[in-house]
Design a protein around this motif. Structure first.
Motif, PDB file in Angstrom:
ATOM      1  N   TRP A  96      21.720  39.119  34.929  1.00 43.63           N
ATOM      2  CA  TRP A  96      23.165  39.285  35.115  1.00 43.63           C
ATOM      3  C   TRP A  96      23.576  40.723  34.844  1.00 43.63           C
ATOM      4  O   TRP A  96      24.522  41.232  35.474  1.00 43.63           O
ATOM      5  CB  TRP A  96      23.926  38.314  34.215  1.00 43.63           C
ATOM      6  CG  TRP A  96      23.643  36.893  34.601  1.00 43.63           C
ATOM      7  CD1 TRP A  96      22.900  35.992  33.921  1.00 43.63           C
ATOM      8  CD2 TRP A  96      24.079  36.230  35.796  1.00 43.63           C
ATOM      9  NE1 TRP A  96      22.846  34.807  34.600  1.00 43.63           N
ATOM     10  CE2 TRP A  96      23.564  34.914  35.755  1.00 43.63           C
ATOM     11  CE3 TRP A  96      24.843  36.616  36.883  1.00 43.63           C
ATOM     12  CZ2 TRP A  96      23.801  33.996  36.776  1.00 43.63           C
ATOM     13  CZ3 TRP A  96      25.078  35.684  37.887  1.00 43.63           C
ATOM     14  CH2 TRP A  96      24.553  34.404  37.828  1.00 43.63           C
ATOM     15  N   LEU A  97      22.890  41.412  33.946  1.00 39.40           N
ATOM     16  CA  LEU A  97      23.157  42.838  33.724  1.00 39.40           C
ATOM     17  C   LEU A  97      22.767  43.657  34.953  1.00 39.40           C
ATOM     18  O   LEU A  97      23.477  44.601  35.328  1.00 39.40           O
ATOM     19  CB  LEU A  97      22.408  43.335  32.495  1.00 39.40           C
ATOM     20  CG  LEU A  97      22.903  42.805  31.151  1.00 39.40           C
ATOM     21  CD1 LEU A  97      21.994  43.292  30.030  1.00 39.40           C
ATOM     22  CD2 LEU A  97      24.327  43.234  30.910  1.00 39.40           C
ATOM     23  N   PHE A  98      21.632  43.308  35.562  1.00 39.46           N
ATOM     24  CA  PHE A  98      21.231  43.984  36.798  1.00 39.46           C
ATOM     25  C   PHE A  98      22.278  43.787  37.892  1.00 39.46           C
ATOM     26  O   PHE A  98      22.630  44.732  38.602  1.00 39.46           O
ATOM     27  CB  PHE A  98      19.881  43.474  37.293  1.00 39.46           C
ATOM     28  CG  PHE A  98      18.691  44.015  36.560  1.00 39.46           C
ATOM     29  CD1 PHE A  98      18.655  45.316  36.103  1.00 39.46           C
ATOM     30  CD2 PHE A  98      17.594  43.217  36.338  1.00 39.46           C
ATOM     31  CE1 PHE A  98      17.557  45.818  35.435  1.00 39.46           C
ATOM     32  CE2 PHE A  98      16.485  43.694  35.676  1.00 39.46           C
ATOM     33  CZ  PHE A  98      16.470  45.004  35.217  1.00 39.46           C
ATOM     34  N   LEU A  99      22.754  42.556  38.031  1.00 40.45           N
ATOM     35  CA  LEU A  99      23.753  42.271  39.054  1.00 40.45           C
ATOM     36  C   LEU A  99      25.044  43.035  38.789  1.00 40.45           C
ATOM     37  O   LEU A  99      25.617  43.647  39.702  1.00 40.45           O
ATOM     38  CB  LEU A  99      24.015  40.771  39.121  1.00 40.45           C
ATOM     39  CG  LEU A  99      25.049  40.315  40.162  1.00 40.45           C
ATOM     40  CD1 LEU A  99      24.569  40.666  41.561  1.00 40.45           C
ATOM     41  CD2 LEU A  99      25.309  38.832  40.030  1.00 40.45           C
ATOM     42  N   THR A 100      25.488  43.028  37.542  1.00 38.59           N
ATOM     43  CA  THR A 100      26.714  43.753  37.187  1.00 38.59           C
ATOM     44  C   THR A 100      26.552  45.250  37.419  1.00 38.59           C
ATOM     45  O   THR A 100      27.439  45.906  37.977  1.00 38.59           O
ATOM     46  CB  THR A 100      27.086  43.474  35.718  1.00 38.59           C
ATOM     47  OG1 THR A 100      27.196  42.072  35.530  1.00 38.59           O
ATOM     48  CG2 THR A 100      28.373  44.151  35.344  1.00 38.59           C
ATOM     49  N   GLY A 101      25.431  45.794  37.003  1.00 37.01           N
ATOM     50  CA  GLY A 101      25.170  47.219  37.209  1.00 37.01           C
ATOM     51  C   GLY A 101      25.112  47.595  38.679  1.00 37.01           C
ATOM     52  O   GLY A 101      25.603  48.651  39.090  1.00 37.01           O
ATOM     53  N   THR A 102      24.518  46.726  39.478  1.00 39.32           N
ATOM     54  CA  THR A 102      24.437  46.978  40.920  1.00 39.32           C
ATOM     55  C   THR A 102      25.825  46.964  41.553  1.00 39.32           C
ATOM     56  O   THR A 102      26.145  47.832  42.384  1.00 39.32           O
ATOM     57  CB  THR A 102      23.533  45.931  41.588  1.00 39.32           C
ATOM     58  OG1 THR A 102      22.238  45.995  40.999  1.00 39.32           O
ATOM     59  CG2 THR A 102      23.427  46.168  43.072  1.00 39.32           C
TER      60      THR A 102
END
Length: 77
Positions: free
Chosen positions: A3-9
């Motif tokens: 979810w951090l990867f998705l938010t960062g993207t």
């Protein structure tokens, strides 16, 4: 973590489309492409881990497998 990867993207994509300079726009586009790749791999890893069997077998199950018999806790039996 996924979810951090998705938010960062998603944040990188927003920053890409709100920048006025070509260098900044290119940098954030690059970051968002790498982030999208990492996000896809993280979600795939999560899905694979959710449906995989445990990796450890008891000594009895290993002995049964060596003898050609199905293990005691075999779900396909």
């Amino acid at each position: 973590m996924r979810w951090l990867f998705l938010t960062g993207t998603l944040i990188a994509l927003v920053l890409c489309f709100t920048r006025h300079g070509g260098g900044a726009m290119g940098w954030w586009l690059f970051v968002s492409i790498i982030g999208a790749f990492a996000t896809v791999l993280a979600f795939a890893d999560s899905r694979i881990n959710a449906s995989s069997r445990g990796e450890t077998l008891s000594e009895y199950d290993l002995k049964q497998l060596r003898e050609g018999k199905p293990p005691l806790n075999d779900p396909h039996r």
